[in-house]
Design a protein around this motif. Structure first.
Motif: not given
Length: 478
Positions: A95-109
């Motif tokens: 899950q930490k890998l997915f969150v890290h990639q989401a931050d790189i891709d500027s996915i906002e919540v």
């Protein structure tokens, strides 16, 4: 009263591809002593309160994270595949890998995206302690506000994982040839089994509530208001004793922070217009019954209120009249005076099906469809399922009574429009089912490879105790 959705405790588990993957809860105990995974010093095991067991990039996974997840999973009856001591930290790391990639891709919540889930979880915890905020705060060693703030980041990560997974697989598709090729060599008993599905039409009549009964309910609510205003009791106490919304009653009538769209329109209008927490609203009629409402707090476009719900009792005589009317309607349809579809459009009280010629809609996600008219028996209201189970296609039932989604007594006749009996899936009849099987397999294979490739480029360090684990993903040990 279904004001909010059923709560879900945030447990990490193996989830479907397009489902929400949860993130670990913060440790429930303070870290008083730390043993780093990179430390050369030896710390006696009995003296370790908490320790870093994995490092993924610049993120640490604590032993308490794993234990916290194990306890929450046990509460929900989640069974782990393989050794939980290995499976749980690996899933947290993924899950930490997915969150890290989401931050790189500027996915906002945003906070608004997660507010309802946070309130839902707190409501669930309150139910466990009989609605007592004080008991919950004592148990968690936090105020409700601190719990909200702590969970907000947790739920944001949950949605980041979901959005990242969806983004990664959004371009994956399969063709009819792919589907045929995949299933052509499978033995018959390996094909998916499709449960019996039916389509059902209904005509509904709502028994009329006598004016005397409505006045009785309103008088009770006025009495509760007077008792609170005179200081004889609190709104919370009266809600626990008398409200007929069992979920909120256990919490002293409190709903938690909710948006306007999740509330009955008439209820929402009054709730969002309240400004003084010391005052009680006038009596409000909703689709659930009659309410009085008290403001707790407003926050942005959300409101938290307490309410007391009272439902007028429908008399046996009124029910018999509604059943008799439906009996006459059914006779007229059988005699060919008008069709069931016309009867549903003109005579039914159920606004959810009336515009669709009586056809019930199943909003559960099934095989990629957000709304379908097909139901498996377990997804139908139990009273309807019991009636149509033995009916022939095209047959109209005898009138029967049931409790609808708004928890009101209604009377119904049903028509079985279609039935597809349970069977092993085949390409001609169940292409969509088989396509979804192949599509999900392709997605899972892609995501598995993505995780493995991601691990190759990320620094990882494991405590020696985890080096003999059989992991789902290769590459953790370097």
């Amino acid at each position: 009263m279904r004001i909010t959705r059923k709560f879900i405790l945030p447990i990490l588990a193996t989830v479907p591809l397009m489902g929400i993957a949860t993130m670990p809860s913060p440790a429930s105990i303070p870290v008083l002593s730390m043993a780093s995974a990179d430390s050369d010093s030896v710390v006696p095991v009995h003296s370790i309160i908490d320790e870093v067991i994995w490092v993924v990039g610049d993120e640490a996974i604590l032993k308490s994270d794993v234990e916290n997840m194990r306890m929450q999973a046990a509460m929900e009856g989640v069974k782990w595949s393989g050794d939980p001591d290995c499976t749980i930290p690996e899933q947290i790391a993924v899950q930490k890998l997915f969150v890290h990639q989401a931050d790189i891709d500027s996915i906002e919540v945003t906070d608004a995206d997660v507010a309802q889930d946070v309130e839902q979880t707190i409501s669930g915890w309150l139910e466990m302690v009989d609605g007592s905020r004080e008991r919950l705060e004592e148990y968690k060693h936090q105020t409700i506000t601190e719990m909200r703030n702590e969970m907000r980041d947790e739920f944001k990560n949950r949605y980041k994982v979901q959005k990242m997974r969806q983004k990664l697989v959004e371009g994956i598709a399969v063709t009819p040839a792919d589907v045929r090729r995949y299933f052509s060599n499978l033995p018959q008993d390996s094909l998916p089994f499709v449960q019996t599905e039916v389509e059902v039409q209904i005509i509904c009549q709502t028994p009329r509530v006598e004016e005397e009964e409505i006045n009785r309910v309103k008088e009770e609510l006025r009495e509760y208001t007077d008792r609170v205003n005179k200081g004889e009791s609190t709104f919370q106490t009266l809600a626990r004793l008398y409200s007929e919304d069992p979920v909120s009653a256990r919490r002293g009538g409190e709903l938690g922070l909710v948006g306007r769209a999740t509330l009955d329109p008439a209820f929402a209008t009054v709730a969002f217009n309240l400004t003084d927490p010391k005052k009680i609203s006038k009596i409000v009629e909703s689709e659930f019954g009659y309410h009085i409402i008290q403001l707790v707090e407003k926050r942005g476009d959300k409101v938290n209120v307490r309410h007391i719900l009272k439902k007028p009792i429908v008399s046996d005589e009124a029910i018999e009249k509604a059943l008799s009317r439906l009996d006459s309607i059914a006779d007229d349809i059988r005699a060919g005076k008008f069709t069931f579809e016309d009867g549903a459009s003109m005579l039914s009280d159920d606004k959810d099906t009336r515009s669709n010629k009586g056809l019930m809609s199943n909003s559960q996600l099934q095989f990629g469809r957000s709304i379908t008219s097909r139901f498996q028996m377990q997804d139908l209201p139990p009273e309807v399922a019991k009636v149509v189970d033995t009916m022939q296609v095209g047959q109209i039932s005898k009138p029967f009574q049931m409790i609808n989604q708004k928890e009101k007594t209604v009377c119904v006749i049903a028509k079985l429009k279609s039935r597809v009996d349970g069977h092993r899936a085949n390409i001609s009849d169940d292409y969509q089912v088989l396509k979804e099987v192949v599509l999900n397999k392709r997605r899972e294979e892609f995501l598995h490879k993505w995780v493995v490739d991601k691990i190759k480029g990320v620094y990882t360090r494991l405590n020696d105790n985890y080096r003999d684990c059989k992991f789902e993903y290769e590459g953790w040990i370097k």
